[in-house]
Structures are given as C-alpha cells and as structure tokens.
Design a protein around this motif. Structure first.
Motif, short mmCIF file in Angstrom:
data_model
loop_
_atom_site.label_atom_id
_atom_site.label_comp_id
_atom_site.label_asym_id
_atom_site.label_seq_id
_atom_site.Cartn_x
_atom_site.Cartn_y
_atom_site.Cartn_z
N HIS A 1 -2.70 90.72 -25.64
CA HIS A 1 -2.22 90.09 -26.70
C HIS A 1 -0.74 90.44 -26.57
CE1 HIS A 1 -6.12 91.23 -28.85
NE2 HIS A 1 -5.80 92.39 -28.43
N ALA A 2 -0.12 88.50 -27.03
CA ALA A 2 1.36 88.69 -26.94
C ALA A 2 2.00 88.92 -28.50
CB ALA A 2 1.42 87.23 -26.94
N ARG A 3 2.98 89.85 -27.99
CA ARG A 3 3.37 90.15 -29.39
C ARG A 3 4.53 89.97 -29.54
NH1 ARG A 3 -0.92 88.55 -31.28
NH2 ARG A 3 -2.15 89.59 -32.48
N ARG A 4 5.73 90.41 -30.09
CA ARG A 4 7.20 90.92 -29.75
C ARG A 4 7.17 92.32 -30.10
NH1 ARG A 4 9.84 86.81 -34.59
NH2 ARG A 4 8.43 84.67 -34.34
N ARG B 1 5.02 94.06 -33.83
CA ARG B 1 3.74 93.96 -33.11
C ARG B 1 2.80 92.80 -34.38
NH1 ARG B 1 2.49 98.24 -28.31
NH2 ARG B 1 4.25 97.94 -28.25
N GLU B 2 3.64 93.06 -35.10
CA GLU B 2 2.53 91.82 -36.09
C GLU B 2 2.81 90.41 -35.85
OE1 GLU B 2 0.28 92.68 -38.44
OE2 GLU B 2 0.51 95.19 -37.34
N GLN B 3 4.01 90.19 -35.47
CA GLN B 3 4.75 89.00 -35.05
C GLN B 3 4.16 88.15 -33.58
OE1 GLN B 3 8.92 88.55 -36.05
NE2 GLN B 3 8.40 88.48 -38.53
N THR B 4 3.90 87.01 -33.60
CA THR B 4 4.00 86.76 -32.42
C THR B 4 5.21 86.25 -31.07
OG1 THR B 4 3.51 84.20 -33.14
CG2 THR B 4 1.99 85.47 -32.71
N TYR C 1 3.71 82.69 -25.20
CA TYR C 1 4.55 81.52 -25.30
C TYR C 1 5.48 81.47 -23.79
CZ TYR C 1 7.99 78.90 -29.02
OH TYR C 1 9.37 78.01 -28.74
N ALA C 2 4.80 80.26 -24.28
CA ALA C 2 5.00 79.71 -22.51
C ALA C 2 6.02 78.68 -22.68
CB ALA C 2 3.64 78.96 -21.91
N GLU C 3 5.93 78.05 -21.46
CA GLU C 3 7.19 76.59 -21.07
C GLU C 3 7.88 75.56 -21.98
OE1 GLU C 3 5.90 78.65 -18.77
OE2 GLU C 3 6.78 79.16 -16.45
N PHE D 1 -2.48 77.54 -27.21
CA PHE D 1 -4.20 78.24 -27.51
C PHE D 1 -2.94 78.54 -28.75
CE2 PHE D 1 -7.17 81.46 -26.46
CZ PHE D 1 -8.05 80.83 -26.57
N THR D 2 -3.89 80.05 -28.95
CA THR D 2 -3.34 81.23 -29.74
C THR D 2 -2.59 82.45 -28.66
OG1 THR D 2 -5.50 82.62 -29.98
CG2 THR D 2 -5.24 80.51 -31.18
#
Length: 332
Positions: A192-195, A199-202, A231-233, A256-257
């Motif tokens: 899971h990728a999060r801030r 951690r509720e935000q991507t 959040y990629a390049e 993707f998500t």
C-alpha cells in the motif's frame, strides 16, 4: 660330500626356502587384510568420483590402499566436504570407511550432504515469508542501507518510510529489506502506497513508490530488477518496473491504484513482474519479461521503498510477503 649327501642338502634347502616364503605370504596377507578394511572403504568413497579421501587410502594402515591414494578426488565436487569428512573416518577403517564411501557417493552427485542446501531453485529450501506479527522485524531479514529509511513493524504490517535522497535509480540506492534466494523463485507481497503524514491519503510526490526487488549482492555497480507501486515518475499512481545494469536504469510504468499485490518471478535469466488488486484472483497482468542473463544465481530478494524528493511524505506498507518455488508457473 658324496652325491647323495649333496642331493639331500639341496632338497632340505629348497624346503626351508619354501617354508620361509609361505610365512612371509601369511604375514603379508594379514597386513594386507588390515589395510584392506580401510582400503575397501576408501574404494567406496573413491568410486564416487574418487570420493572419499586420500586419508582413507593413505598407505599407513597397510599396503593395499595405495591404489586408492588417487582418492584425493571428492574435493572438487560440491559435496567434497562430506567426502573429506568421510575420509577422516576412513582413516580409522571399517565402519568409518563405509561412512566415507557414502560421503563419496554424494560427492559424485555434485551435492553431498555437507554441501550447502540451495535457498531456491527446483527442490530448494526457500526463505520463510512474513506476515509481520509482532513489534520488531525478524532477525531472519537483513536491511541494506538502514540509514535511508525508517523500518517499523506494527499492527501486522511492515512500514518503510524513505528519507530524502533514498532513490533506486542508476548508481543511487534506497533501503532494501531482503533474504538471499538462489535459483528460480516467485516472491509475492501486498503493498500500500500512502502519505506518511496521513495514511488515509495516497502519495502525490515524485517517485514515491515501494515494492519488490531482486539485486546482485556483489560488484561495484548496481544490478537489479524491481517492481513497485505508488506515485511514479510520470506523476500518476502506477505500477512501475525497472531494470538497472551496471548502474544504468531503464524503466516503464502502467497507471494503477495505490494498492497492489505484486509478484516478482525468476525463471533462469527471465524476470517477470505481475500485479493485481489485492482482492483479485489469478495473475492476468504483467509487464514484458526482462532478460537479465548477467545476474548471478543468488540474489538479495525483498522489499524496497524510495522517493524522488528531498522532503518526502511517503510510506510503503507491506501486509505480508511470501517466497515460493515457481512450480507450475509464475502466474500459478
């Protein structure tokens, strides 16, 4: 002395010589037999590629084993250490020699019982996976560049929070939590990728990603294959793949998500990265296979997280990771 006396003396002399020779043969046979016990054991070891050991065939315990002295063999095989151990037992002869023979036989197969078991590949023993229950990372894991991330186990998950400048690209590095794997494998993780701040935000900063890597553990340059999500390049949520050869990176990504189940699969020189939503079944989606014939049999395989910004707000959360043989296929 008349002719009869001379003839009688000759007969007696011949008889005496025969008796002395017979006594010598008897003694020699016994000595040979003593050596033969060790020698036969040595032969057992030696027949497996020269197996066992010159120790067994050393002429010290009797004559016969001299033929087995060529049994310095064994050592060139992977199982050579077993053959050598058997050889030490063989020096004692008898039962120990038999054990040496068994060691030699294993040596012939190229992987005696004393040889290190492979950590992967067909029939190998794979590292144990992890569901991160507890409050600390298991000592079974090794952390490369722990200075470049916060590594925390809590709430049934592993969190990797990269520091500024932690970036897997070209010659630069990030954190890698890994185990050594030899041969073909498939490693799977839910990511899971999060801030980090919420951690509720991507994530929404450049190259905030995390996932799986297979890396060459040696050499002066970076050589690896990776698959990550975040959040990629291209400034979008995506699954990204990257192949770095001698510190030169090529990569691509697919929208993707922020949540993905990732799989990195190795079959020989071919590496394939699969991805799906955590609730999905089957592996219908993968990136194009990556050919890396330059990578060694044994790799550092595990979890990574990195960022492309100096002041990141990012965390990769891993629910679990598994290591498996390829079995029926990478997508099975």
């Amino acid at each position: 002395m008349n002719a009869v006396g001379r003839r009688l003396a000759g007969v007696l002399g011949s008889l005496a010589a025969a008796l002395i020779a017979a006594a010598g043969c008897s003694a020699g046979g016994e000595a040979s037999g003593t050596g033969g016990a060790a020698g036969s054991g040595a032969t057992g070891g030696a027949s497996a590629t020269g197996g066992g050991s010159a120790t067994a065939g050393a002429p010290g315990t009797g004559g016969g084993p001299a033929a087995d002295a060529s049994g310095t063999a064994g050592g060139s095989e992977t199982g050579g250490s077993t053959a050598a151990m058997g050889g030490t037992s063989e020096a004692a002869g008898g039962e120990g020699a038999g054990n040496g023979g068994a060691g030699g036989a294993a040596g012939a197969g190229g992987a005696g019982t004393a040889g290190a078991a492979p950590t992967g590949g067909t029939g190998g023993a794979f590292p144990v996976g992890d569901e991160f229950e507890g409050s600390a990372l298991s000592p079974d894991w090794t952390v490369l560049r722990p200075d470049l991330a916060d590594v925390v186990v809590s709430g049934g998950a592993l969190s990797l929070t990269p520091h500024g400048g932690a970036l897997w690209y070209q010659a630069s590095q990030g954190v890698l939590v890994y185990k050594l794997v030899t041969g073909d494998f498939k490693v799977t993780a839910t990511v899971h990728a999060r801030r980090a701040s919420n951690r509720e935000q991507t994530p929404n900063q450049f190259a905030d990603v995390g996932g799986l890597m297979g890396r060459n553990p040696s050499g002066s340059s970076e050589n690896y294959v990776l698959g990550v999500v975040g959040y990629a390049e291209m400034n979008q949520l995506a699954v990204e793949h990257k192949s770095t050869t001698n510190s030169k990176s090529t990569y691509g990504e697919t929208a993707f998500t922020a949540d993905a189940e990732l799989r990195l699969c190795r079959t020989g020189a071919t590496f394939t990265i699969y991805y799906r939503h955590p609730v999905d079944t089957g592996w219908p989606t993968s990136v194009a296979p990556i050919n890396r014939a330059d990578l060694p049999a044994t790799l550092q395989v595990g979890m990574i997280a990195y960022t492309g910004v100096r002041s990141p707000d990012y965390v990769s959360i891993f629910d679990r990771i598994t290591f498996e043989p390829v079995g029926a296929g990478c997508d099975r």
